[in-house]
Scaffold this motif. Structure first.
Motif, PDB file in Angstrom:
ATOM      1  N   GLN A 332       7.760  65.913  -7.441  1.00 10.81           N
ATOM      2  CA  GLN A 332       7.261  65.150  -8.033  1.00 10.81           C
ATOM      3  C   GLN A 332       7.586  64.006  -8.492  1.00 10.81           C
ATOM      4  OE1 GLN A 332       5.848  65.928 -11.665  1.00 10.81           O
ATOM      5  NE2 GLN A 332       3.811  66.375 -11.479  1.00 10.81           N
ATOM      6  N   PHE A 333       9.021  63.932  -8.808  1.00  3.75           N
ATOM      7  CA  PHE A 333       9.333  62.863  -9.803  1.00  3.75           C
ATOM      8  C   PHE A 333      10.004  61.527  -8.560  1.00  3.75           C
ATOM      9  CE2 PHE A 333      13.407  60.715 -11.521  1.00  3.75           C
ATOM     10  CZ  PHE A 333      13.088  61.090 -13.420  1.00  3.75           C
ATOM     11  N   HIS A 334      10.559  62.216  -7.893  1.00  6.07           N
ATOM     12  CA  HIS A 334      10.746  61.784  -6.689  1.00  6.07           C
ATOM     13  C   HIS A 334       9.167  60.164  -6.113  1.00  6.07           C
ATOM     14  CE1 HIS A 334      12.035  60.793  -2.302  1.00  6.07           C
ATOM     15  NE2 HIS A 334      12.467  59.615  -3.275  1.00  6.07           N
ATOM     16  N   GLN A 335       8.474  61.431  -5.309  1.00 11.31           N
ATOM     17  CA  GLN A 335       7.617  60.494  -5.418  1.00 11.31           C
ATOM     18  C   GLN A 335       6.420  59.584  -6.423  1.00 11.31           C
ATOM     19  OE1 GLN A 335       4.647  63.270  -3.716  1.00 11.31           O
ATOM     20  NE2 GLN A 335       2.088  61.644  -3.838  1.00 11.31           N
ATOM     21  N   LEU A 372      22.705  62.162 -13.165  1.00  9.59           N
ATOM     22  CA  LEU A 372      23.244  61.558 -12.075  1.00  9.59           C
ATOM     23  C   LEU A 372      23.072  61.266 -10.295  1.00  9.59           C
ATOM     24  CD1 LEU A 372      26.481  59.472 -14.770  1.00  9.59           C
ATOM     25  CD2 LEU A 372      23.324  58.693 -13.870  1.00  9.59           C
ATOM     26  N   LYS A 373      23.665  62.550  -9.847  1.00  5.57           N
ATOM     27  CA  LYS A 373      23.481  62.708  -8.997  1.00  5.57           C
ATOM     28  C   LYS A 373      22.248  62.821  -8.561  1.00  5.57           C
ATOM     29  CE  LYS A 373      27.912  64.683  -7.970  1.00  5.57           C
ATOM     30  NZ  LYS A 373      29.057  65.893  -7.434  1.00  5.57           N
ATOM     31  N   MET A 374      21.685  63.718  -9.241  1.00  5.46           N
ATOM     32  CA  MET A 374      19.916  63.976  -8.427  1.00  5.46           C
ATOM     33  C   MET A 374      19.126  62.760  -8.654  1.00  5.46           C
ATOM     34  SD  MET A 374      16.885  64.000  -9.855  1.00  5.46           S
ATOM     35  CE  MET A 374      15.925  63.987 -11.566  1.00  5.46           C
ATOM     36  N   ASP A 419      32.292  58.190 -12.708  1.00  6.15           N
ATOM     37  CA  ASP A 419      32.620  59.267 -11.607  1.00  6.15           C
ATOM     38  C   ASP A 419      31.705  59.526 -10.786  1.00  6.15           C
ATOM     39  OD1 ASP A 419      35.347  59.833 -12.767  1.00  6.15           O
ATOM     40  OD2 ASP A 419      34.632  61.295 -13.448  1.00  6.15           O
ATOM     41  N   ASN A 420      30.223  58.450 -11.196  1.00  7.53           N
ATOM     42  CA  ASN A 420      29.304  59.016 -10.090  1.00  7.53           C
ATOM     43  C   ASN A 420      28.538  57.652  -9.557  1.00  7.53           C
ATOM     44  OD1 ASN A 420      28.511  61.617  -9.930  1.00  7.53           O
ATOM     45  ND2 ASN A 420      29.176  61.841 -12.435  1.00  7.53           N
ATOM     46  N   GLY A 421      29.232  56.529  -9.466  1.00 10.59           N
ATOM     47  CA  GLY A 421      29.060  55.323  -9.376  1.00 10.59           C
ATOM     48  C   GLY A 421      28.429  54.592 -10.647  1.00 10.59           C
ATOM     49  N   CYS A 422      28.356  55.010 -11.664  1.00  6.29           N
ATOM     50  CA  CYS A 422      27.088  54.021 -12.163  1.00  6.29           C
ATOM     51  C   CYS A 422      27.765  53.290 -13.228  1.00  6.29           C
ATOM     52  CB  CYS A 422      26.912  55.118 -13.489  1.00  6.29           C
ATOM     53  SG  CYS A 422      25.988  56.286 -12.537  1.00  6.29           S
TER      54      CYS A 422
END
Length: 484
Positions: A332-335, A372-374, A419-422
């Motif tokens: 749902q978050f993605h949509q 962050l990965k999510m 570390d996570n490209g942010c």
């Protein structure tokens, strides 16, 4: 008891207190999650505490408005790319960027992470809808603090109107642009308030981590409404809108809506998230929608936007450390992420982690990494900026001092970001560093509240501008880079 004995007892008592003060740790004695302090003997004849001088920061900012610089982008960009300045709405702050700017930090070799977002905003006139920036945070951003300043800056320079996504049931009573007019049967249900709550047995809380639900008195209660009335406080651009988008969940029955008492539509619902859009040919300052159904869907928010430009949403999650996104329904978050055309996310948390006193904040680093990965999985080129925790003070025998472990929380946030490209922006240092919060509280007018944690609206406005200066510095570097 004779006066002499009373004197001796008193003297012995003072000597014992003095001896304890000599051996008691000045930074307190930690027992589990609590720190106990004993008055330092030097505090018996204290000097007035000397707090951090923040005049350089404050003097560099005109808090009356963002239109304080007459220089333009064209003054530092070659004449051959003058046309790029035409995409901007008004002058860019140039001189102020170099007066006082605390810069963004990037992972090594990845200082172009914001370039995809910069490319997008340079072609906004070709888009038929606004692009979005989501500003998540804890109670530090409630009431549109900090977010409103960022939104005002972006919309003045790149176009856009409206205050973005707002809930049906407000998070607090501190409304800044619109006041909700709703029946009492509307309730707010948050992902963060679910303990023992049998009303919500799923994780579908939308992009804001909360939903509004109409709780009818009985089966005959089939009509409700949502009204938005302007209160004319805040930035001008946020008070007007031309596009309204209502995000809602599933329902077993047909939903009928009447917009502004004239436009009637029948709506179906999708399994995860649906939206209803209403457009106007002229600027609107209020909105009213009547809803008719035998079972009302959950409402995830109402977006008040312009037809183009940039939308910036204020999404406070009171009590959160920023580690709750992975608890939401990812599909749902993605949509909803896609439906709203999100291009950038700002995460501003940390105050609640500071209150969780521990020697090691690796757990916080790991938790932030999962979040962050999510988010990166939703959109690989998504620009994510983490605003580090600001200074927070506690009252000690030597005056108000920064929490001694605050820098550990800040360091965990920085490490998770890099570390996570942010991107990481160090608010702690940008506002003056250690022991700077008392100077914000004691300023005239006050720039922070007397809890020595939260900014006032004036202080939040300054923080928003400092953030925009860092953003502008990198945007101007991009403009130079791509046209050389």
């Amino acid at each position: 008891m004779t006066p002499g004995k009373i004197f001796l007892y008193g003297l012995c008592f003072l000597i014992i207190i003095f001896l304890i003060s000599l051996v008691f740790p000045t930074d307190g004695w930690k027992i589990k999650n609590h720190i106990f302090y004993f008055p330092d003997h030097t505090s018996w004849y204290p000097d007035k505490p000397a707090y951090k001088d923040i005049q350089k920061i404050i003097a560099s900012i005109d808090t009356s408005d963002f239109d304080f610089i007459t220089d333009t982008v064209a003054s530092i960009i070659p004449d051959s790319v003058q046309m790029l300045a035409d995409t901007l709405r008004g002058p860019m702050p140039i001189d102020s960027v170099y007066t006082y700017t605390y810069p963004f930090e990037y992972p090594e070799g990845q200082d172009t992470l914001l370039y995809p977002f910069f490319r997008t905003i340079n072609i906004l006139n070709k888009k038929d809808k606004p692009v979005r920036i989501l500003h998540y945070g804890d109670s530090q951003i409630e009431g549109d603090r900090i977010t409103s300043a960022i939104r005002n800056y972006m919309q003045k320079k790149f176009g856009g109107r409206g205050c973005g996504l707002i809930p049906v049931v407000p998070v607090t009573d501190a409304a800044r642009t619109f006041q909700q007019d709703i029946p009492e049967k509307w309730v707010r249900l948050s992902l963060l308030d679910r303990k023992g709550d049998s009303l919500v047995q799923h994780r579908k809380f939308g992009i804001a981590g909360a939903l509004s639900r109409y709780m009818p008195a009985d089966s005959t209660d089939t009509i409700t409404h949502i009204g938005l009335k302007p209160i004319y406080f805040g930035y001008k651009n946020a008070r007007y809108f031309t596009h309204v988008k209502l995000f809602y969940g599933t329902s077993a029955n047909m939903l009928s809506v009447i917009v502004n008492k004239t436009d009637t539509q029948q709506l179906n619902t999708q399994p995860l998230i649906s939206s209803f859009e209403w457009k106007s040919g002229k600027r609107q300052t209020s909105f009213h929608i009547s809803m008719h159904s035998r079972s009302f869907p959950d409402i995830y928010g109402i977006a008040l936007d312009g037809d183009k430009g940039i939308a910036v949403d204020n999404i406070p999650l009171r009590g959160s450390t920023g580690s709750d996104f992975t608890r939401m329904n990812k599909e749902q978050f993605h949509q909803m992420f896609q439906m709203m055309d999100v291009e950038m996310v700002i995460l501003q948390f940390g105050a609640n982690a500071v209150m969780n006193i521990t020697d090691n904040y690796d757990y916080y680093y790991k938790s932030m990494t999962r979040q962050l990965k999510m988010m990166k999985s939703l959109k690989p080129e998504l620009a994510i900026v983490i605003i580090g925790v600001g200074d927070m003070s506690q009252n000690t025998a030597k005056g108000y001092k920064s929490y001694p472990h605050l820098n550990k929380v800040r360091d965990a946030q920085r490490k998770a970001a890099l570390d996570n490209g942010c991107i990481f922006w160090d608010l702690y240092e940008a506002m003056g560093g250690e022991d700077s919060m008392p100077s914000w509280v004691l300023a005239d007018p006050p720039l922070a509240q007397k809890d020595f944690v939260h900014f006032t609206y004036t202080g939040a406005r300054i923080v928003g501008e400092l953030f925009c200066r860092a953003w502008t510095k990198d945007y101007l570097a991009y403009m130079k880079d791509v046209h050389h």
